[in-house]
Design an enzyme around this catalytic site. Structure first.
Site, mmCIF file in Angstrom:
data_model
loop_
_atom_site.group_PDB
_atom_site.id
_atom_site.type_symbol
_atom_site.label_atom_id
_atom_site.label_comp_id
_atom_site.label_asym_id
_atom_site.label_seq_id
_atom_site.Cartn_x
_atom_site.Cartn_y
_atom_site.Cartn_z
ATOM 1 N N GLU A 65 10.896 4.335 -0.778
ATOM 2 C CA GLU A 65 9.590 4.942 -0.859
ATOM 3 C C GLU A 65 9.250 5.167 0.302
ATOM 4 O O GLU A 65 9.274 4.502 1.384
ATOM 5 C CB GLU A 65 8.535 3.710 -1.331
ATOM 6 N N CYS A 92 0.785 5.439 -4.591
ATOM 7 C CA CYS A 92 1.999 4.782 -5.043
ATOM 8 C C CYS A 92 2.685 5.339 -6.413
ATOM 9 O O CYS A 92 3.638 5.445 -6.949
ATOM 10 C CB CYS A 92 1.756 3.073 -5.561
ATOM 11 N N LYS A 117 -10.549 -8.608 1.444
ATOM 12 C CA LYS A 117 -10.023 -8.070 2.845
ATOM 13 C C LYS A 117 -9.360 -6.814 2.705
ATOM 14 O O LYS A 117 -8.387 -6.394 1.848
ATOM 15 C CB LYS A 117 -8.614 -9.180 3.345
ATOM 16 N N GLU A 164 0.594 -4.794 -7.050
ATOM 17 C CA GLU A 164 0.572 -3.611 -7.289
ATOM 18 C C GLU A 164 1.321 -3.085 -6.117
ATOM 19 O O GLU A 164 0.831 -2.925 -5.021
ATOM 20 C CB GLU A 164 -0.483 -2.863 -7.704
HETATM 21 C C1 UN1 Z 1 -3.602 7.039 -8.501
HETATM 22 O O1 UN1 Z 1 -2.392 7.575 -8.734
HETATM 23 O O2 UN1 Z 1 -4.370 7.896 -8.840
HETATM 24 O O3 UN1 Z 1 -1.903 2.462 -4.148
HETATM 25 C C2 UN1 Z 1 -3.760 5.683 -8.534
HETATM 26 C C3 UN1 Z 1 -1.814 3.396 -5.233
HETATM 27 C C4 UN1 Z 1 -1.994 3.170 -6.753
HETATM 28 C C5 UN1 Z 1 -3.241 3.797 -7.218
HETATM 29 C C6 UN1 Z 1 -2.769 5.252 -7.446
HETATM 30 N N1 UN1 Z 1 -2.099 1.508 -6.985
HETATM 31 O O4 UN1 Z 1 -1.504 4.475 -4.730
#
Ligand code: UN1
Length: 492
Positions: A384, A283, A174, A249
């Site tokens: 964030e 992230c 999804k 994550e």
């Molecule tokens: C990165 O820094 O190249 O959702 C990857 C995100 C992370 C992946 C970042 N899980 O931004």
């Protein structure tokens, strides 16, 4: 404009809901890139049932044969990389250079897991029993859910789907509603490379109707999610209630710590790249620069000058260095946080306004913002933002800098800039983050290297690297007694 369909049990099908969500180009909302269905819970359940039906055949397909399909996907992705990169920039907004980088990352991930298919190995372990052979096997967990965000809509799905498939799992995917086109292109490539029917299924739709249905469906045995903390914690709770594996994550508030002896030009370049690359929408973005007071003014001055050379614009224009926010909500969030920072008493050094110059008024552009004299407890230093906003926090000494760097709920990545070896190792030991960079930016990752964070950032095993195979497999221990009935001991 492409009308997208779900891909369930090998068939591209419309949703019976009749509802469609437009996929707008965030650099120019007059362009509707695609339209994707808003699917029903029943369709999400059908995708889970298709994945369940395909599981037995797929788990019995030898892993190296599964890997062969990935090698074909690898070649096909290479051939279609320009088309995918352009689609990515059109629907997500990142610059074409960033899109090409993301494509390369996805291609590397496929190459790595295609090879890993020949390396899904167990161990032989000596038992304390005489005449006993003990070994371990890694077996697929079953149909798995892959729920992905809009900010890396090619690389993140690939780095979940590829290890899931080579491990012998079937997948219900999804994607985020904001980036449906790249999801379709990825699934199309897997399908045309010979993946058996039902092994990979794609369902578009909202979190409540589609996401929740998938995670609660009895056939689904594991969930891999990347996205916001609110959603991730909800999914983790639902997975826990069912006793299934879950990997989330989530957010970050990543610091770059710059000590008094650091190479300042290097640190400035890294802060710019980390804070404003991908429009701050990753992230791993650098959202805090924790700088020793002795060099802070100099750092901010150079940062300010460097930021002035950044060009905000349409990502398809090669002159652009920063694309738009992905949608209006995200833009509003950024503008709101700029307001919060000002009202908290931080000093806005530059940026933070909407950019609506000629041609950009139909997009969600914002000038990259730098705040100085940010206090560690301010909301802009704690929450964030997911946009191009960097908070500079001045610290009297290295010890305070370390405390400030760790003083947030997240723990994804962190950079330390110093050439002093004892300080460097102390920070490596003490920083609370899953990925530490010494004299390099907080962002990025590689196919074969584990990726993920601690604290509120992540739960479950890390992604990428060989550890991803551990997430997507069950570990089975096998004892073979070859004493021929003359067993001379027992296990305690
Ligand atoms: C990165 O820094 O190249 O959702 C990857 C995100 C992370 C992946 C970042 N899980 O931004």
């Amino acid at each position: 404009m492409r009308i997208l369909k779900n891909f369930i049990d090998g068939q591209w099908t419309d949703s019976s809901s009749g509802r469609r969500v437009p996929d707008l180009n965030p650099a120019d909302t007059s362009e509707v890139v695609a339209e994707a269905p808003s699917s029903t819970a029943a369709e999400a359940a059908q995708a889970c049932e298709a994945a369940a039906g395909a599981f037995d055949g797929w788990r019995r397909t030898p892993a190296p044969v599964r890997g062969q399909i990935l090698y074909r996907v690898h070649r096909r992705m290479e051939e279609r990389r320009q088309e995918l990169a352009e689609a990515l920039t059109r629907e997500e907004g990142k610059t074409i250079g960033e899109s090409r980088g993301e494509l390369q990352r996805a291609i590397n991930v496929i190459e790595f897991y295609a090879g890993q298919a020949r390396r899904i190995t167990g161990e032989t372990i000596p038992s304390e029993l005489p005449g006993n052979f003990c070994y371990t096997l890694k077996q697929p967990v079953g149909p798995v859910a892959v729920i992905t965000p809009w900010n890396f809509p090619v690389a993140i799905p690939i780095w979940k789907i590829a290890p899931a498939l080579v491990s012998g799992n079937t997948v219900v995917f999804k994607p985020a509603s904001l980036t449906p086109l790249t999801a379709a292109l990825i699934v199309e490539i897997f399908a045309e490379c010979g993946l058996p029917t039902g092994v990979l299924n794609l369902v578009y739709g909202g979190g409540r109707e589609v996401g929740d249905t998938i995670v609660r469906h009895p056939a689904i045995r594991a969930v891999s999610f990347t996205g916001s903390n609110d959603v991730g914690v909800g999914l983790y709770t639902a997975a826990a209630a069912r006793g299934i594996k879950c990997q989330c994550e989530m957010g970050g508030k990543n610091p770059i710590v710059i000590l008094g002896d650091a190479d300042l030009d290097l640190a400035v370049e890294s802060a710019i790249q980390g804070a404003f690359g991908s429009t701050g929408q990753r992230c791993t973005a650098t959202s805090r620069a924790v700088v020793e007071e002795s060099i802070a003014s100099e750092f901010v001055e150079r940062l300010h000058a460097r930021a002035a050379s950044l060009v905000v614009g349409n990502g398809l224009d090669p002159a652009t260095s920063i694309g738009p926010s992905v949608d209006e909500t995200q833009l509003d969030t950024v503008l709101e946080y700029v307001g919060i920072g000002k009202s908290e008493g931080a000093r806005l050094v530059r940026g933070g306004d909407r950019v609506a110059d000629s041609g950009l008024d139909r997009g969600f552009f914002v000038a990259p913002a730098i705040f100085d004299h940010v206090e560690p407890g301010m909301r802009i230093a704690q929450e964030e933002i997911f946009g191009p906003v960097l908070s500079v926090i001045r610290a009297p000494d290295a010890r305070t800098a370390l405390r400030v760097a760790n003083g947030v709920k997240f723990g994804l990545s962190a950079s330390i800039y110093t050439n002093d070896v004892p300080s460097m190792f102390r920070f490596v030991d003490e920083l609370e983050a899953g990925i530490i960079h010494v004299n390099s930016p907080t962002v990025g990752g590689e196919a074969h290297i584990p990726f993920g964070g601690m604290k509120a950032t992540g739960v479950g095993l890390r992604e990428m690297g060989s550890v991803a195979i551990d997430f997507y497999t069950e570990l089975k221990v096998v004892y073979v007694d070859y004493t021929g009935g003359k067993r001379s001991g027992h296990l305690y």
